[in-house]
Design an enzyme around this catalytic site. Sequence first.
Site, short mmCIF file in Angstrom:
data_model
loop_
_atom_site.label_atom_id
_atom_site.label_comp_id
_atom_site.label_asym_id
_atom_site.label_seq_id
_atom_site.Cartn_x
_atom_site.Cartn_y
_atom_site.Cartn_z
N SER A 127 -1.16 -1.38 0.60
CA SER A 127 -2.63 -1.06 0.36
C SER A 127 -2.87 0.41 0.20
O SER A 127 -4.15 0.65 -0.20
CB SER A 127 -3.36 -1.35 1.79
OG SER A 127 -3.45 -2.70 1.84
N SER B 84 -5.74 -2.60 -0.10
CA SER B 84 -6.87 -2.63 0.62
C SER B 84 -7.91 -1.44 0.64
O SER B 84 -8.93 -1.20 1.02
CB SER B 84 -6.92 -3.09 1.98
OG SER B 84 -5.98 -2.22 3.01
N LYS C 5 -10.65 6.36 4.95
CA LYS C 5 -10.97 4.79 4.83
C LYS C 5 -11.64 4.39 6.01
O LYS C 5 -11.24 5.11 7.22
CB LYS C 5 -9.55 4.11 4.60
CG LYS C 5 -9.59 2.55 4.56
CD LYS C 5 -8.04 2.10 4.44
CE LYS C 5 -8.05 0.58 4.25
NZ LYS C 5 -6.48 0.14 4.05
#
Lengths: 58, 464
Positions: free
Chosen positions: B173, B149, B74
Amino acid sequence: MTDWKALAHAAGLAGDEQALERVTQPLETIETVFRPLTESLPPELEPACTFDPQEPAG
Amino acid sequence: MTILEAARSLRVHSVTSVELATAALSRIERLDPALRAFITVTPDRALADARRADAELAAGLDRGPLQGIPVAVKDLFAIAGVPNTAGSLVYRDRVAASDCAVVERLVQAGAVMLGTLNMHELAYGVTSANPHFGAVRNPWNPDRSPGGSSGGSGAAVAAGLVFAAMGSDTGGSIRIPASFCGTVGLKPTYGRVSRYGVLPLAHTLDHMGPLARTVRDAAIVLNAIAGFDARDPASSRRPAEDFVPAEGCGIRGLRIGFAESFFFERIQAGVESAVRGAMARAEALGARLKPVRVPDPAAINAVGQVILLSEAAAVLEPYRQRRELFGGDVLALLDQGSLIPATDYIQAQRIRRSMQRSFAEVWSEVDCLITPATAITAPPAGQATVTIAGGGEPVRPAATRMSRPFNVLGLPALSIPCGLDSNRLPVGLQIAGPPFEEARLLRVGAALEDSGIGVPPPPLTAEC
């Protein structure tokens, strides 16, 4: 209960009514659950800012 | 192909790491313009890593099953020399000077770094509809949200662009995109994996963990990244262990708890059906299913929201007045956090400690808990509310209310796919347990997976 709209006004966050609602409505929702939890905390209870997930029960 | 299968193939020389990396890069080139899972692709770095892995294996230097395996992280995770934006204009010019701890450990394990993955802006949301880098799309249906997320991480793993991806989890997330995209996602115990070098959202709620295609693949990644790191003040000194479940591992006699109130209320019918099906399978495998009462998760969630809003507002306060930098949803959350008094934040942290103690008593009754990972399957992209049992609910709480309690409590929680709903969208099952019992959760997940619980590859993958 906290007057979140007054706080938002005081912080200079007051836009139109819709923008104000977007900021304050979720806080009002959280408040209904959160505020009662604060009313019976024993004074010796420490905050969990230094958080240890291994802390024993009890 | 799983990490375990690829690792075996690399060692019998039926494939090379350069071939795996080249195939991954080709797949990214073909699929990612539609998926928008990546922010930065690093092909030169990936091929150099792959050549090194091949050379080391040929020379007899075996770093373990991640060696030569293409992965990505990420865009919160720092990779030296690579843009590190957190999906935000706030950090748009930031280039990492050095690797974060997780990337250091992945490199040490010989992983091949393909780049950084798209995400909800600043990791502060559940849709990954990033206003600056494009909305991530769900490989199961491009009109559906991938969750967030870590939406790029979920989409990249589900679409077969990477073997595994790193995500962060502050309120769900990792587990939400795992649930919506049909992958495995593991949020380890707070302190198990170093946060050093990862851009923070909320210091006492942030957790780092893997998304992968199978439970054992997630465990392989956890083996590489877990362990004490003096640079992270919350890092645990608890020794790392081998998290990979044995072949044929069993769950006979294991006490699996389920809390009907809250965790099985206001959930979509397709979610309930798939999760209860997996619970029945666990029972058939010899586990003892036991109804339990747990401390009020709605109260835990309220405490978590006060902490999240406050800590995230503090982290981003230097930028909040530059309002053009933020998407509207993130800005509203930062404004909310800026209004919370310090006394409320401290009260929330005090209540959190009390809840942690109360919740610990659950583990004297059961060895782990099973819940839905999310109350819903992937909602239509851009939709603000979802319908559950005839009632409307904003997407954000609908996505987070099953997962957030375990961030507040710092407990490990694993999401595995457990079936499809009537729209042929994946359903996620959450397995949560006592602190530092990741190995137990992974064993339960692997036993269910071995018994056939799971989902097929998404149609996007099958078509390509």
